[in-house]
Design a protein around this motif. Structure first.
Motif, mmCIF file in Angstrom:
data_model
loop_
_atom_site.group_PDB
_atom_site.id
_atom_site.type_symbol
_atom_site.label_atom_id
_atom_site.label_comp_id
_atom_site.label_asym_id
_atom_site.label_seq_id
_atom_site.Cartn_x
_atom_site.Cartn_y
_atom_site.Cartn_z
ATOM 1 N N VAL A 100 0.852 -1.188 0.000
ATOM 2 C CA VAL A 100 0.000 0.000 0.000
ATOM 3 C C VAL A 100 0.889 1.240 0.000
ATOM 4 O O VAL A 100 1.959 1.254 0.604
ATOM 5 N N ARG A 101 0.452 2.227 -0.697
ATOM 6 C CA ARG A 101 1.188 3.487 -0.759
ATOM 7 C C ARG A 101 0.968 4.251 0.540
ATOM 8 O O ARG A 101 -0.161 4.363 1.030
ATOM 9 N N ALA A 102 2.040 4.758 1.102
ATOM 10 C CA ALA A 102 1.946 5.586 2.304
ATOM 11 C C ALA A 102 1.846 7.055 1.879
ATOM 12 O O ALA A 102 2.723 7.569 1.182
ATOM 13 N N HIS A 103 0.769 7.698 2.257
ATOM 14 C CA HIS A 103 0.564 9.107 1.922
ATOM 15 C C HIS A 103 1.647 9.953 2.582
ATOM 16 O O HIS A 103 2.241 9.560 3.582
ATOM 17 N N GLN A 104 1.879 11.133 2.034
ATOM 18 C CA GLN A 104 2.910 12.010 2.601
ATOM 19 C C GLN A 104 2.600 12.374 4.049
ATOM 20 O O GLN A 104 3.503 12.635 4.844
ATOM 21 N N HIS A 122 8.607 2.504 11.535
ATOM 22 C CA HIS A 122 7.142 2.636 11.489
ATOM 23 C C HIS A 122 6.527 1.831 10.341
ATOM 24 O O HIS A 122 5.440 2.148 9.861
ATOM 25 N N ALA A 123 7.251 0.796 9.896
ATOM 26 C CA ALA A 123 6.808 -0.075 8.795
ATOM 27 C C ALA A 123 6.568 0.715 7.511
ATOM 28 O O ALA A 123 5.657 0.428 6.738
ATOM 29 N N ILE A 124 7.411 1.713 7.271
ATOM 30 C CA ILE A 124 7.363 2.486 6.030
ATOM 31 C C ILE A 124 8.714 2.361 5.349
ATOM 32 O O ILE A 124 9.748 2.657 5.949
ATOM 33 N N GLY A 125 8.710 1.886 4.122
ATOM 34 C CA GLY A 125 9.934 1.782 3.339
ATOM 35 C C GLY A 125 9.945 2.798 2.218
ATOM 36 O O GLY A 125 8.907 3.372 1.873
ATOM 37 N N THR A 133 4.151 0.619 2.509
ATOM 38 C CA THR A 133 4.048 -0.369 3.573
ATOM 39 C C THR A 133 3.538 -1.655 2.962
ATOM 40 O O THR A 133 2.704 -1.626 2.043
ATOM 41 N N LYS A 134 4.039 -2.776 3.452
ATOM 42 C CA LYS A 134 3.559 -4.066 2.960
ATOM 43 C C LYS A 134 2.769 -4.762 4.057
ATOM 44 O O LYS A 134 3.208 -4.842 5.202
ATOM 45 N N ILE A 135 1.572 -5.234 3.696
ATOM 46 C CA ILE A 135 0.728 -6.011 4.596
ATOM 47 C C ILE A 135 0.898 -7.481 4.255
ATOM 48 O O ILE A 135 0.581 -7.907 3.143
ATOM 49 N N VAL A 149 0.822 -8.939 9.532
ATOM 50 C CA VAL A 149 2.162 -8.480 9.886
ATOM 51 C C VAL A 149 2.487 -7.311 8.957
ATOM 52 O O VAL A 149 2.266 -7.396 7.742
ATOM 53 N N LEU A 150 3.006 -6.225 9.520
ATOM 54 C CA LEU A 150 3.382 -5.060 8.725
ATOM 55 C C LEU A 150 4.892 -4.960 8.611
ATOM 56 O O LEU A 150 5.612 -5.175 9.589
ATOM 57 N N THR A 151 5.371 -4.639 7.404
ATOM 58 C CA THR A 151 6.793 -4.398 7.165
ATOM 59 C C THR A 151 6.927 -3.226 6.201
ATOM 60 O O THR A 151 5.945 -2.823 5.564
ATOM 61 N N PRO A 152 8.131 -2.675 6.058
ATOM 62 C CA PRO A 152 8.352 -1.712 4.975
ATOM 63 C C PRO A 152 8.056 -2.351 3.619
ATOM 64 O O PRO A 152 8.142 -3.575 3.458
#
Length: 281
Positions: A100-104, A122-125, A133-135, A149-152
């Motif tokens: 999923v795209r992480a908004h600014q 913060h699980a943001i790559g 972020t990957k779910i 599980v959340l990862t970058p």
């Protein structure tokens, strides 16, 4: 959409008492739950929540507090346990991931004061496509989520597999919680020998195809005591149940695009979506 009466009848007994040990009486749980769901369903910013839900700070604080103390996770788990007791939880489990795209607005979380267990990143790559972020998730045969599980976004799928399986834990009325599905279905990203060994040691049947470039090599070396790996093509047709599950989650705009700064709050949003899916059966 707000909770239906049927959904609320399943959820209400799982919520904390409205009179906390300290302070005054909490705002109505149903109203707050509907407000949180509305926020994630529409992707609305907290400050722009409709006035009918009341002050947005109180709603956010409830979401955060219940994320930290595990209330959302317990509700999610108990609803799965109810489905298992009613024999409507199908234990053919599919595993996959989605980016999923992480908004600014999701960038710039403070490292001080973050909840325990919050990852440093913060699980943001960050990659060419921007912050993501990957779910990673497991779904049952009826397209409902079992574990997250959340990862970058740049993280691989296979290294997270054991973490997903470790989070698969459904309490039962008697005895120990169930942690072992009948079968695990996954695509070629999960075809490593380590994953197969992990499942075999736990007595779980694996239905995972082997990539063409590895098949001949594995057949030459042999596996499972010199026998080539079997692959049940008919059973593998059930693997796509995880994809409709992902689609159902991403119908919530606040899930399809991450707006939350911390992984703790975003994961809570995923569990709220899962609570809505499990209560609507």
């Amino acid at each position: 959409m707000p909770l239906t009466d049927v959904q609320w009848a399943r959820i209400e007994p799982l919520l904390p008492d409205r009179v906390p040990k300290r302070g005054g009486r909490w705002r109505d749980h149903r109203q707050v739950t509907d407000a949180i769901a509305f926020k994630f369903q529409t992707g609305t910013q907290w400050v722009h929540l409709p006035e009918r839900y009341g002050n947005w700070r109180g709603i956010y604080n409830r979401l955060r507090m219940w994320a930290v103390d595990g209330t959302w996770e317990r509700m999610f788990t108990q609803l799965m346990a109810q489905a298992d007791a009613d024999e409507v939880l199908a234990w053919a489990v599919s595993v996959d991931s989605t980016i999923v795209r992480a908004h600014q607005h999701a960038a710039g979380a403070r490292n001080n004061g973050t909840p325990a267990g919050e990852p440093a990143d913060h699980a943001i790559g960050r990659s060419r496509g921007g912050p993501t972020t990957k779910i990673h998730l497991a779904a049952d045969a009826r397209c409902r989520p079992l574990a997250f599980v959340l990862t970058p976004g740049q993280a691989g799928d296979a290294p997270v597999f054991t973490d997903i399986m470790a989070r698969l834990r459904v309490p039962r009325r008697r005895g120990r919680p169930r942690t072992r599905p009948d079968v695990v279905l996954a695509d070629k990203a999960y075809s490593s020998r380590a994953i197969r060994d992990h499942l075999r040691k736990r007595g779980i049947r694996a239905v995972i195809p082997i990539p063409a470039d590895q098949r001949s090599h594995r057949l030459r070396r042999g596996s499972q005591g010199g026998r080539p790996l079997a692959f049940d093509r008919e059973a593998y047709k059930q693997r796509n149940t995880v994809e409709p599950c992902i689609n159902r989650l991403k119908q919530w705009r606040g899930i399809a695009t991450r707006y939350e700064k911390t992984a703790t709050i975003y994961l809570a949003g995923l569990r709220v979506a899962g609570i809505f899916l499990w209560s609507d059966r």
